[in-house]
Write a protein that holds these residues in place. Sequence first.
Motif, PDB file in Angstrom:
ATOM      1  N   THR A 154       0.788  -1.292  -0.020  1.00  0.00           N
ATOM      2  CA  THR A 154       0.131   0.119  -0.039  1.00  0.00           C
ATOM      3  C   THR A 154       0.835   1.352   0.028  1.00  0.00           C
ATOM      4  O   THR A 154       2.183   1.234   0.366  1.00  0.00           O
ATOM      5  N   TRP A 155       0.270   2.380  -0.305  1.00  0.00           N
ATOM      6  CA  TRP A 155       0.786   3.731  -0.146  1.00  0.00           C
ATOM      7  C   TRP A 155       1.082   4.149   1.256  1.00  0.00           C
ATOM      8  O   TRP A 155       0.562   3.298   2.153  1.00  0.00           O
ATOM      9  N   GLN A 156       1.924   4.994   1.510  1.00  0.00           N
ATOM     10  CA  GLN A 156       2.346   5.522   2.939  1.00  0.00           C
ATOM     11  C   GLN A 156       1.294   6.258   3.593  1.00  0.00           C
ATOM     12  O   GLN A 156       1.136   6.024   4.939  1.00  0.00           O
ATOM     13  N   ARG A 157       0.259   6.749   2.929  1.00  0.00           N
ATOM     14  CA  ARG A 157      -0.954   7.507   3.689  1.00  0.00           C
ATOM     15  C   ARG A 157      -2.239   6.506   3.378  1.00  0.00           C
ATOM     16  O   ARG A 157      -3.018   6.889   2.355  1.00  0.00           O
ATOM     17  N   PRO A 158      -2.516   5.443   4.036  1.00  0.00           N
ATOM     18  CA  PRO A 158      -3.717   4.582   3.657  1.00  0.00           C
ATOM     19  C   PRO A 158      -4.951   5.296   3.733  1.00  0.00           C
ATOM     20  O   PRO A 158      -5.846   4.928   2.817  1.00  0.00           O
ATOM     21  N   GLY A 159      -4.978   6.152   4.709  1.00  0.00           N
ATOM     22  CA  GLY A 159      -6.328   6.799   4.746  1.00  0.00           C
ATOM     23  C   GLY A 159      -6.735   7.828   3.712  1.00  0.00           C
ATOM     24  O   GLY A 159      -7.941   7.927   2.982  1.00  0.00           O
ATOM     25  N   PHE A 160      -5.654   8.560   3.404  1.00  0.00           N
ATOM     26  CA  PHE A 160      -5.840   9.572   2.367  1.00  0.00           C
ATOM     27  C   PHE A 160      -6.197   8.758   0.821  1.00  0.00           C
ATOM     28  O   PHE A 160      -6.740   9.134   0.226  1.00  0.00           O
ATOM     29  N   VAL A 161      -5.263   7.579   0.613  1.00  0.00           N
ATOM     30  CA  VAL A 161      -5.394   6.840  -0.779  1.00  0.00           C
ATOM     31  C   VAL A 161      -6.881   6.057  -0.786  1.00  0.00           C
ATOM     32  O   VAL A 161      -7.368   6.040  -1.631  1.00  0.00           O
ATOM     33  N   ALA A 162      -7.319   5.690   0.507  1.00  0.00           N
ATOM     34  CA  ALA A 162      -8.435   4.876   0.552  1.00  0.00           C
ATOM     35  C   ALA A 162      -9.635   6.054   0.190  1.00  0.00           C
ATOM     36  O   ALA A 162     -10.613   5.845  -0.558  1.00  0.00           O
ATOM     37  N   GLY A 163      -9.367   7.304   0.601  1.00  0.00           N
ATOM     38  CA  GLY A 163     -10.422   8.442   0.243  1.00  0.00           C
ATOM     39  C   GLY A 163     -10.457   8.569  -1.413  1.00  0.00           C
ATOM     40  O   GLY A 163     -11.403   8.722  -1.953  1.00  0.00           O
ATOM     41  N   LEU A 164      -9.155   8.559  -1.946  1.00  0.00           N
ATOM     42  CA  LEU A 164      -9.123   8.890  -3.346  1.00  0.00           C
ATOM     43  C   LEU A 164      -9.742   7.592  -4.125  1.00  0.00           C
ATOM     44  O   LEU A 164     -10.485   7.896  -5.127  1.00  0.00           O
ATOM     45  N   GLY A 165      -9.662   6.413  -3.618  1.00  0.00           N
ATOM     46  CA  GLY A 165     -10.316   5.280  -3.878  1.00  0.00           C
ATOM     47  C   GLY A 165     -11.892   5.545  -4.082  1.00  0.00           C
ATOM     48  O   GLY A 165     -12.486   5.108  -5.009  1.00  0.00           O
ATOM     49  N   CYS A 166     -12.319   5.919  -3.146  1.00  0.00           N
ATOM     50  CA  CYS A 166     -13.735   6.010  -2.602  1.00  0.00           C
ATOM     51  C   CYS A 166     -14.307   7.289  -3.549  1.00  0.00           C
ATOM     52  O   CYS A 166     -15.198   7.187  -4.135  1.00  0.00           O
ATOM     53  N   LEU A 167     -13.252   8.212  -3.801  1.00  0.00           N
ATOM     54  CA  LEU A 167     -13.880   9.085  -4.787  1.00  0.00           C
ATOM     55  C   LEU A 167     -13.859   8.585  -6.128  1.00  0.00           C
ATOM     56  O   LEU A 167     -15.009   9.097  -6.848  1.00  0.00           O
ATOM     57  N   LEU A 168     -12.968   7.685  -6.561  1.00  0.00           N
ATOM     58  CA  LEU A 168     -13.053   7.117  -7.764  1.00  0.00           C
ATOM     59  C   LEU A 168     -14.456   6.266  -8.083  1.00  0.00           C
ATOM     60  O   LEU A 168     -14.836   6.468  -9.091  1.00  0.00           O
ATOM     61  N   ALA A 169     -14.507   5.714  -6.770  1.00  0.00           N
ATOM     62  CA  ALA A 169     -15.757   4.802  -7.043  1.00  0.00           C
ATOM     63  C   ALA A 169     -16.940   5.502  -7.252  1.00  0.00           C
ATOM     64  O   ALA A 169     -18.077   5.154  -8.086  1.00  0.00           O
ATOM     65  N   SER A 170     -17.152   6.657  -6.582  1.00  0.00           N
ATOM     66  CA  SER A 170     -18.059   7.639  -6.684  1.00  0.00           C
ATOM     67  C   SER A 170     -18.420   8.174  -8.130  1.00  0.00           C
ATOM     68  O   SER A 170     -19.361   8.305  -8.712  1.00  0.00           O
ATOM     69  N   ALA A 171     -17.312   8.659  -8.930  1.00  0.00           N
ATOM     70  CA  ALA A 171     -17.198   8.714 -10.067  1.00  0.00           C
ATOM     71  C   ALA A 171     -17.665   7.867 -11.051  1.00  0.00           C
ATOM     72  O   ALA A 171     -18.615   7.938 -11.899  1.00  0.00           O
ATOM     73  N   GLY A 172     -17.265   6.645 -10.805  1.00  0.00           N
ATOM     74  CA  GLY A 172     -17.943   5.227 -11.755  1.00  0.00           C
ATOM     75  C   GLY A 172     -19.507   5.131 -11.484  1.00  0.00           C
ATOM     76  O   GLY A 172     -20.064   4.857 -12.446  1.00  0.00           O
ATOM     77  N   ILE A 173     -19.809   5.354 -10.374  1.00  0.00           N
ATOM     78  CA  ILE A 173     -21.203   5.189  -9.741  1.00  0.00           C
ATOM     79  C   ILE A 173     -21.840   6.211 -10.680  1.00  0.00           C
ATOM     80  O   ILE A 173     -23.103   6.044 -11.262  1.00  0.00           O
ATOM     81  N   ALA A 174     -21.465   7.533 -10.740  1.00  0.00           N
ATOM     82  CA  ALA A 174     -22.066   8.695 -11.114  1.00  0.00           C
ATOM     83  C   ALA A 174     -22.174   8.304 -12.804  1.00  0.00           C
ATOM     84  O   ALA A 174     -23.321   8.718 -13.365  1.00  0.00           O
ATOM     85  N   VAL A 175     -21.242   7.877 -13.395  1.00  0.00           N
ATOM     86  CA  VAL A 175     -21.008   7.589 -14.789  1.00  0.00           C
ATOM     87  C   VAL A 175     -22.230   6.540 -15.194  1.00  0.00           C
ATOM     88  O   VAL A 175     -22.851   6.408 -16.346  1.00  0.00           O
ATOM     89  N   LEU A 176     -22.217   5.561 -14.256  1.00  0.00           N
ATOM     90  CA  LEU A 176     -23.097   4.486 -14.561  1.00  0.00           C
ATOM     91  C   LEU A 176     -24.667   4.669 -14.691  1.00  0.00           C
ATOM     92  O   LEU A 176     -25.297   4.227 -15.297  1.00  0.00           O
TER      93      LEU A 176
END
Length: 277
Positions: A154-176
Amino acid sequence: MPRLFFRDDELAKPMALNTSLNQLVRLVGGPVSGLLVAAVGLVGALVVDGLSFVVEFVVLLAIRPPYDVRPQLERTSVLREAADGMRVAWADPVLRVVLLVVALVAAFVLPVTSLCVPLLARTHGWTAMQTGLVVGASVAGGLLVTLTVARLGTWQRPGFVAGLGCLLASAGIAVLALSPTVWTAATAGLVQGIGVGIFTSHLAPLFVQSTPRSHLTRLQSLLSLAQTIPLIPSTNLLAALNPHHALTLSATTTTLAALALLHLQPTPLRFPEHKLR
């Protein structure tokens, strides 16, 4: 279970590998089960299923974990221990945010592929194969990420990277929600799966590493409750909405969860000592 075999600073890769195996089972389990039922019938499939648990039981008896992580505390009443676990979780800023975010994501992301995609497919008149393509793309995206994390960590800041992943997931759901074709929906599902993979592969080790060894079992139970209880009202809510509105609501709540993680202050992770057996 993970702490019985790995030190806290080694948890990310094995936990990501475990997630990858779970997603692989989701991907191939359905077709393999269908072949099994076709070959030996329902009764034969149930017998095979029962025997698989016997194998698991034997394996659990045979393994010898290298670390002893049992808490060195006297047991009290179950209710008092449960209350103590909730107190610890709420008092810790990292654990509190993680549990709330997990509850929000579980409530509005898990039903996307199991509920919203089939409803969206019915609205567009997609076939079962086309619907499976969208769901499979989401699973494949998550599998790709977790395999990468299992290999590289994992990356050094797991909480921040998890937030970025969550943001990417929300973008995918919005496009869906706005997808006019199957291929657009499959691409959106792939993006969503990648985002969810980043989220889970970074948040799970953060949770385990941030949990005091004396409260690990209790907080793991709270984490399981946070992933299951919110599904009861959210599934009924999303099922009552138009599929496009349901996906829009899911994207919005997932964005809120992402913002909570992105604003989470980096906290030094606790690495309690492991005692060799």
